[in-house]
Design an enzyme around this catalytic site. Structure first.
Site, mmCIF file in Angstrom:
data_model
loop_
_atom_site.group_PDB
_atom_site.id
_atom_site.type_symbol
_atom_site.label_atom_id
_atom_site.label_comp_id
_atom_site.label_asym_id
_atom_site.label_seq_id
_atom_site.Cartn_x
_atom_site.Cartn_y
_atom_site.Cartn_z
ATOM 1 N N HIS A 67 3.409 3.421 -8.852
ATOM 2 C CA HIS A 67 3.321 2.001 -9.220
ATOM 3 C C HIS A 67 4.585 1.561 -9.955
ATOM 4 C CE1 HIS A 67 -0.743 1.929 -7.813
ATOM 5 N NE2 HIS A 67 -1.186 2.751 -8.752
ATOM 6 N N ARG A 107 -0.105 9.187 -9.925
ATOM 7 C CA ARG A 107 -0.133 7.961 -9.127
ATOM 8 C C ARG A 107 0.612 6.805 -9.806
ATOM 9 N NH1 ARG A 107 -3.785 7.189 -5.145
ATOM 10 N NH2 ARG A 107 -4.102 5.038 -5.811
ATOM 11 N N LEU A 142 11.236 -20.558 -3.490
ATOM 12 C CA LEU A 142 10.121 -19.750 -2.999
ATOM 13 C C LEU A 142 8.903 -19.873 -3.904
ATOM 14 C CD1 LEU A 142 9.022 -17.395 -1.135
ATOM 15 C CD2 LEU A 142 9.926 -15.849 -2.893
ATOM 16 N N ASP A 147 0.825 -1.210 0.000
ATOM 17 C CA ASP A 147 0.000 0.000 0.000
ATOM 18 C C ASP A 147 0.862 1.265 0.000
ATOM 19 O OD1 ASP A 147 -2.383 1.402 0.018
ATOM 20 O OD2 ASP A 147 -2.507 1.446 2.203
ATOM 21 N N GLY A 148 0.340 2.294 -0.640
ATOM 22 C CA GLY A 148 0.960 3.611 -0.570
ATOM 23 C C GLY A 148 1.629 4.094 -1.838
ATOM 24 N N ARG A 160 -5.593 -2.131 8.622
ATOM 25 C CA ARG A 160 -6.723 -2.962 8.225
ATOM 26 C C ARG A 160 -6.237 -3.987 7.216
ATOM 27 N NH1 ARG A 160 -8.274 2.344 6.496
ATOM 28 N NH2 ARG A 160 -7.770 2.722 4.300
ATOM 29 N N GLY A 201 0.353 5.332 -4.651
ATOM 30 C CA GLY A 201 -0.225 6.591 -5.121
ATOM 31 C C GLY A 201 0.158 7.763 -4.234
ATOM 32 N N ARG A 202 0.089 7.578 -2.923
ATOM 33 C CA ARG A 202 0.435 8.661 -1.998
ATOM 34 C C ARG A 202 1.924 8.998 -2.081
ATOM 35 N NH1 ARG A 202 -1.734 6.123 3.280
ATOM 36 N NH2 ARG A 202 -1.687 4.254 1.974
#
Length: 250
Positions: A36, A32, A130, A19-20, A193, A22-23
């Site tokens: 990525h 944004r 892996l 997460d994050g 979350r 875009g920010r």
């Protein structure tokens, strides 16, 4: 930090909410999608860090069912980036003996993405290191819903007796199938979350949230940091601490 890790007590399955992006880009005054693009190094770092210490399974939340609701140009750019990245990273996956697979509604992805994913999974299918799992077009609710529908249809067809359904039965119908439950879930970006990710499989996972770290800045040292925290925790699975100690002493 790596030298402090107890290799005999590694989480077998690590899952990551990346997460994050875009920010991170917006903080630099960029679009944004710039975030990525700069997240690819972080994916390489968490993958190679997992290989380095011997983690068996790594699941990355790459694209959720809810992500289809994002602006069309961003979704299109993400799909193009996915195809390009897998092609670029395939030689490294082969070098590191990584086996690639996917979970989610892959049929909902553009045809070009499906083709690239299929080819990469087939190319790496005999690798024994892996297990790298990309969650694409995935959500925990979708997973449980598709498993329920399949079980209901087989019960209707007389192939499954509802009275025989156990947790193991449900596990076998989920997208993760034979893969083990998640031991440790990581999330960058500061939110606390799980965002509809592996709802069944996270039942007794340890959770680790990075407060001030966006995904493009993630490096393998951050993985090692979370694993060290995991190794200091007592996993009780509903039992008391005394019971866990007694079982460990046997």
């Amino acid at each position: 930090m790596k030298e402090l890790i107890e290799l005999s007590n590694l989480p077998k399955h690590i899952a990551v909410i990346m997460d994050g992006n875009g920010r991170w880009a917006q903080n630099q005054g960029a679009a944004r999608i710039f975030g990525h693009r700069n997240a690819i190094k972080a994916v390489r770092e968490v993958t190679e860090g997992s290989v380095e210490i011997g983690v068996s399974y790594l699941t990355l939340y790459a694209f959720s069912t809810e992500n289809w609701g994002r602006p069309e140009y961003e979704v299109r750019a993400l799909m193009e980036l996915l195809v390009q990245s897998i092609g670029n990273e395939l030689p490294t996956m082969m070098k590191n003996n990584v086996k690639l697979s996917t979970i989610g509604d892959i049929a909902s992805l553009p045809a070009g993405c499906q083709k690239t994913l299929k080819q990469a999974c087939e190319t790496t299918e005999n690798n024994t290191g892996l297990n790298l799992i990309l969650a694409l077009g995935y959500s925990g609710k979708w997973d449980i819903l598709q498993a329920t529908k399949r079980m209901a249809q087989e019960a209707k067809d007389g192939l499954l007796n509802p009275a025989d359904i156990t947790e193991h039965t449900i596990n076998s119908y989920l997208a993760t199938e034979e893969r083990p439950p998640v031991d440790l879930m990581l999330r960058t970006g500061g939110d606390h979350r799980i965002s509809n990710f592996l709802l069944w499989q996270l039942a007794y996972s340890e959770l680790y949230f990075y407060e001030d770290l966006y995904w493009p800045d993630f490096r393998r040292e951050h993985l090692f940091e979370a694993i060290l925290s995991y190794q200091k925790r007592e996993r009780r699975f509903g039992k008391t601490g005394d019971q866990i100690k007694e079982n460990s002493a046997k």
